[in-house]
Write an enzyme that holds these catalytic residues in place. Structure first.
Site, PDB file in Angstrom:
ATOM      1  N   ARG A  52       0.839  -1.190   0.000  1.00  0.00           N
ATOM      2  CA  ARG A  52       0.000   0.000   0.000  1.00  0.00           C
ATOM      3  C   ARG A  52       0.880   1.248   0.000  1.00  0.00           C
ATOM      4  O   ARG A  52       1.932   1.276   0.627  1.00  0.00           O
ATOM      5  CB  ARG A  52      -0.873   0.045   1.245  1.00  0.00           C
ATOM      6  CG  ARG A  52      -1.904  -1.052   1.358  1.00  0.00           C
ATOM      7  CD  ARG A  52      -2.690  -0.845   2.630  1.00  0.00           C
ATOM      8  NE  ARG A  52      -3.703  -1.868   2.832  1.00  0.00           N
ATOM      9  CZ  ARG A  52      -4.542  -1.910   3.893  1.00  0.00           C
ATOM     10  NH1 ARG A  52      -4.438  -0.956   4.805  1.00  0.00           N
ATOM     11  NH2 ARG A  52      -5.425  -2.864   4.012  1.00  0.00           N
ATOM     12  N   ASP A  54       0.143   5.451   0.778  1.00  0.00           N
ATOM     13  CA  ASP A  54      -0.896   6.363   1.252  1.00  0.00           C
ATOM     14  C   ASP A  54      -1.146   7.490   0.256  1.00  0.00           C
ATOM     15  O   ASP A  54      -0.385   7.679  -0.698  1.00  0.00           O
ATOM     16  CB  ASP A  54      -0.488   6.963   2.602  1.00  0.00           C
ATOM     17  CG  ASP A  54      -0.480   5.925   3.717  1.00  0.00           C
ATOM     18  OD1 ASP A  54      -1.233   4.939   3.614  1.00  0.00           O
ATOM     19  OD2 ASP A  54       0.289   6.105   4.682  1.00  0.00           O
ATOM     20  N   TYR A 114      12.656   2.745  -0.318  1.00  0.00           N
ATOM     21  CA  TYR A 114      11.977   4.040  -0.369  1.00  0.00           C
ATOM     22  C   TYR A 114      13.006   5.167  -0.338  1.00  0.00           C
ATOM     23  O   TYR A 114      14.127   5.002   0.153  1.00  0.00           O
ATOM     24  CB  TYR A 114      11.052   4.215   0.836  1.00  0.00           C
ATOM     25  CG  TYR A 114       9.748   3.461   0.770  1.00  0.00           C
ATOM     26  CD1 TYR A 114       8.596   4.073   0.273  1.00  0.00           C
ATOM     27  CD2 TYR A 114       9.661   2.154   1.224  1.00  0.00           C
ATOM     28  CE1 TYR A 114       7.390   3.394   0.236  1.00  0.00           C
ATOM     29  CE2 TYR A 114       8.457   1.462   1.182  1.00  0.00           C
ATOM     30  CZ  TYR A 114       7.323   2.086   0.693  1.00  0.00           C
ATOM     31  OH  TYR A 114       6.135   1.408   0.645  1.00  0.00           O
ATOM     32  N   ARG A 200       7.679   7.438   7.014  1.00  0.00           N
ATOM     33  CA  ARG A 200       7.410   8.832   7.366  1.00  0.00           C
ATOM     34  C   ARG A 200       7.600   9.078   8.861  1.00  0.00           C
ATOM     35  O   ARG A 200       8.042  10.163   9.276  1.00  0.00           O
ATOM     36  CB  ARG A 200       5.995   9.209   6.928  1.00  0.00           C
ATOM     37  CG  ARG A 200       5.844   9.273   5.404  1.00  0.00           C
ATOM     38  CD  ARG A 200       4.391   9.238   4.979  1.00  0.00           C
ATOM     39  NE  ARG A 200       3.649  10.362   5.513  1.00  0.00           N
ATOM     40  CZ  ARG A 200       2.301  10.423   5.508  1.00  0.00           C
ATOM     41  NH1 ARG A 200       1.584   9.429   4.996  1.00  0.00           N
ATOM     42  NH2 ARG A 200       1.700  11.489   5.996  1.00  0.00           N
TER      43      ARG A 200
END
Length: 250
Positions: A52, A54, A114, A200
């Site tokens: 997933r 966001d 990431y 994050r």
């Protein structure tokens, strides 16, 4: 029926999209992709993604798998151009390739990487693609604290609450900040898996180290506490990119 499984590699700018997964009353990447695939192949197609992302998060590389019935493999593999014509400009298909019937875009991934982008001066060309941070950060201290993450496996302190995950254990393989020529920063992180909101929250905590509000020992204590309220706030989604997903057979 003759059903065949395929992997599809896509990239997307998440600014106007509400993440990957289909949800009511919000436009998502999965909804757009499934609609385009279904129209192109003239049958209902449901994709399953490698994970997933966001709302507002971007992907340079994202994989999903889907099945189609009674269509020659060569036709499916050559379909990206036609499917791209049916997708919003924010989503692009890079390639489609056949895989075994039990191949799984989510569970077969061995690592994910990431990047988080931070810039320090107003730049219209980085709007919604990087986080504008107003202040000074100590890169050396942030990298010392980032290195601590490789010593842990349980990252409950960086996980979004009330998620339905079986475990909060992850193996982080690398984590560091890199300064670009223009003075902006890119945080690189790679692991076998990630928890929801994990990257994050990690960046938000390391920012506190860069500001001098936390030290390396504090980060060790935060991770050891397994308590989300001890860690820093999550940084905005606009700077986050999924950049690479690895499989043993891709």
């Amino acid at each position: 029926m003759n059903s065949k499984r395929y992997f599809i590699e896509i990239s997307y700018n998440g600014t106007t999209l509400h993440g990957w997964q289909i949800q009511p009353n919000a436009l998502t990447v999965q909804e757009c992709l499934d609609k385009a695939l279904s129209i192109y192949f003239r049958q209902e197609v449901v994709s399953l993604g490698c994970g997933r992302t966001d709302a507002g998060v971007h992907a340079i590389q994202f994989y999903a798998h889907f099945n189609v019935e009674n269509i020659e493999e060569g036709i499916v593999i050559k379909a990206p151009a036609g499917i791209n014509a049916l997708l919003p400009y924010a989503i692009a298909v890079k390639q489609i390739f056949a895989v075994s019937d039990d191949a799984h875009a989510r569970f077969d991934a061995t690592s994910r990487a990431y990047q988080y982008h931070i810039h320090f001066e107003k730049d219209p060309f980085k709007l919604d693609r990087s986080w504008l941070y107003k202040g000074n950060l100590d890169l050396f201290d942030m990298n010392k604290a980032a290195a601590v993450l490789l010593d842990f496996t349980d990252f409950s302190c960086f996980s979004k609450s009330n998620t339905q995950t079986f475990t909060n254990n992850c193996k982080i393989k690398l984590a560091y900040f890199e300064m670009e020529k223009d003075g902006s920063l890119i945080f690189h992180i790679k692991a076998d898996r990630f928890l929801r909101n994990m990257v994050r929250a990690i960046v938000g905590t390391l920012i506190l180290v860069g500001k001098g509000e936390l030290g390396v020992i504090d980060v060790q204590k935060i991770v050891g506490s397994k308590n989300r309220s001890k860690a820093g706030q999550s940084v905005p989604a606009c700077g986050l990119y999924l950049v690479k997903v690895e499989y043993p057979y891709v």
